[in-house]
Design an enzyme around this catalytic site. Structure first.
Site, PDB file in Angstrom:
ATOM      1  N   TYR A  48       0.808  -1.228   0.000  1.00  0.00           N
ATOM      2  CA  TYR A  48       0.000   0.000   0.000  1.00  0.00           C
ATOM      3  C   TYR A  48       0.834   1.267   0.000  1.00  0.00           C
ATOM      4  CZ  TYR A  48       0.609   1.430   4.905  1.00  0.00           C
ATOM      5  OH  TYR A  48       1.115   1.880   6.095  1.00  0.00           O
ATOM      6  N   ASP A  66      -7.193   1.025   9.406  1.00  0.00           N
ATOM      7  CA  ASP A  66      -6.496   1.114   8.127  1.00  0.00           C
ATOM      8  C   ASP A  66      -7.024   0.088   7.120  1.00  0.00           C
ATOM      9  OD1 ASP A  66      -5.043   1.370  10.638  1.00  0.00           O
ATOM     10  OD2 ASP A  66      -3.264   1.952   9.519  1.00  0.00           O
ATOM     11  N   ARG A 119      -4.200   9.408  11.161  1.00  0.00           N
ATOM     12  CA  ARG A 119      -4.230   8.822   9.821  1.00  0.00           C
ATOM     13  C   ARG A 119      -5.126   7.592   9.768  1.00  0.00           C
ATOM     14  NH1 ARG A 119       1.148   8.796   7.994  1.00  0.00           N
ATOM     15  NH2 ARG A 119       1.587   6.614   8.424  1.00  0.00           N
ATOM     16  N   SER A 120      -5.163   6.810  10.848  1.00  0.00           N
ATOM     17  CA  SER A 120      -6.022   5.622  10.821  1.00  0.00           C
ATOM     18  C   SER A 120      -7.488   6.027  10.705  1.00  0.00           C
ATOM     19  CB  SER A 120      -5.799   4.767  12.072  1.00  0.00           C
ATOM     20  OG  SER A 120      -6.301   5.380  13.239  1.00  0.00           O
ATOM     21  N   TRP A 174      -8.270   7.186   7.023  1.00  0.00           N
ATOM     22  CA  TRP A 174      -8.509   6.172   5.996  1.00  0.00           C
ATOM     23  C   TRP A 174      -9.990   5.821   5.858  1.00  0.00           C
ATOM     24  CZ3 TRP A 174      -4.562   6.131   3.136  1.00  0.00           C
ATOM     25  CH2 TRP A 174      -3.258   5.936   3.576  1.00  0.00           C
TER      26      TRP A 174
END
Length: 361
Positions: free
Chosen positions: A35, A138, A208-209, A212
């Site tokens: 990814y 994620d 960031r998680s 997503w």
């Protein structure tokens, strides 16, 4: 010349990365269908759709071709790792543009892996072999958009339904009602070092998680039929999560590494999550999930990121990007290193620029 529009900023970022990695096959980690490259090249594809530069599309194809053999077999992949499913999303435009059967073969391989992918006792996908049984936010981005697009294009409603189930199950397990935010991960066995012994949840909201999640779901909604019974549940999920996220926007427009602790000692504004939230808000407004007033938060986030950028000659330097991390404590998130032009961050930046260009058009 300094960029002036989101599309120009996106092209400057793509050109910067292509000078650093002249061949698509050079992108790190080399010889891994992963990814890191998939997120960046997803952004390159969106930039291609904006600016129409065929050499950017050829660069994307060069990376795919280095990791898919002449028979259409995906190489360099861990089959029990959602992170190694995500680049499959790049195969759809290549299959459509070229008609080359090996891209369809590769798509079929990944879909087959997902049909057999291991689940915990509650029905959630393992994030990966090394995190058996654990569900990480994620993973919704790594698998869900591929599953829904494959389901629509090739008549596989069961794969589409599974993507919807995974998203709603993740919401059920990780959403905290007091904030409306989702914790990074859930361990039903309560055995992970980070897992609360009662809830099985990790202790923090990692930017960031969380980012997503809405980026994945708005992309899935592009593929899910209007009359699908799960569609409204996903729209409500996006509305609920982004409404909560907007309550935690930092003073310069950016969101912070640990979302709910803006200004707390050790915490810091983080560009990749900000880019993901801006991209998701733009698309959610376009899809009628959020009111247009939410574009104010998107614009503030975009401007906050743009003001943080630096230049080095022709290169655009995107900093304040957390390197990858698993679930952990507040201190562990805050102490994670940052890097310049990390592919997580550049990919997210490109998605943000594409979203902003479209809402401003």
């Amino acid at each position: 010349m300094k960029p002036s529009s989101p599309a120009q900023y996106a092209q400057a970022a793509v050109d910067t990365m292509r000078r650093k990695f002249p061949k698509g096959s050079d992108l790190p980690p080399r010889n891994h269908f992963h990814y890191h490259q998939g997120v960046f090249l997803s952004g390159v594809y969106q930039t291609f759709l904006l600016n129409g530069r065929e050499d950017d599309m050829a660069y994307l194809q060069e990376w795919v071709d280095a990791n898919v053999d002449e028979r259409g077999h995906v190489l360099n992949q861990d089959q029990i790792c959602l992170d190694d499913i995500q680049p499959g999303i790049l195969l759809f435009p290549l299959e459509e543009r070229t008609g080359d059967p090996r891209y369809r073969n590769a798509l079929d391989q990944l879909a087959g892996e997902l049909r057999l992918y291991p689940k915990n006792d509650e029905g959630g996908f393992w994030h990966q072999q090394r995190a058996a049984g654990q569900m990480w936010l994620d993973g919704l981005y790594m698998g869900g958009p591929f599953m829904t697009e494959y389901g629509r294009r090739f008549g596989d409603p069961a794969l589409m339904d599974e993507a919807i189930r995974q998203a709603l199950l993740m919401q059920e397990k990780t959403r905290i009602p007091e904030t409306g935010l989702w914790r990074h991960a859930y361990d039903p066995a309560r055995q992970a070092q980070w897992a609360d012994p009662k809830s099985g949840l990790s202790p923090e909201y990692w930017g960031r998680s969380v980012g997503w999640v809405p980026v994945a779901i708005v992309d899935e909604l592009d593929q899910i039929p209007q009359d699908h019974p799960g569609r409204e549940d996903l729209r409500n999920l996006v509305r609920d999560l982004l409404t909560a996220v907007c309550r935690y926007q930092g003073p310069d427009g950016r969101w912070w590494q640990v979302l709910d602790k803006v200004g707390q000692e050790g915490n810091w504004p983080e560009n990749s999550c900000t880019c993901l939230f801006v991209a998701a808000i733009c698309k959610a407004v376009d899809q009628g999930i959020l009111d247009k007033t939410y574009l104010e938060a998107a614009n503030k986030g975009y401007e906050g990121v743009i003001k943080s950028l630096e230049r080095q000659g022709d290169d655009l330097l995107i900093g304040d990007i957390c390197v990858g991390t698993g679930p952990g404590s507040y201190e562990e998130y805050c102490q994670r290193p940052t890097s310049i032009n990390d592919m997580h961050g550049v990919g997210a930046f490109l998605l943000m620029c594409a979203g902003m260009e479209r809402v401003r058009a």
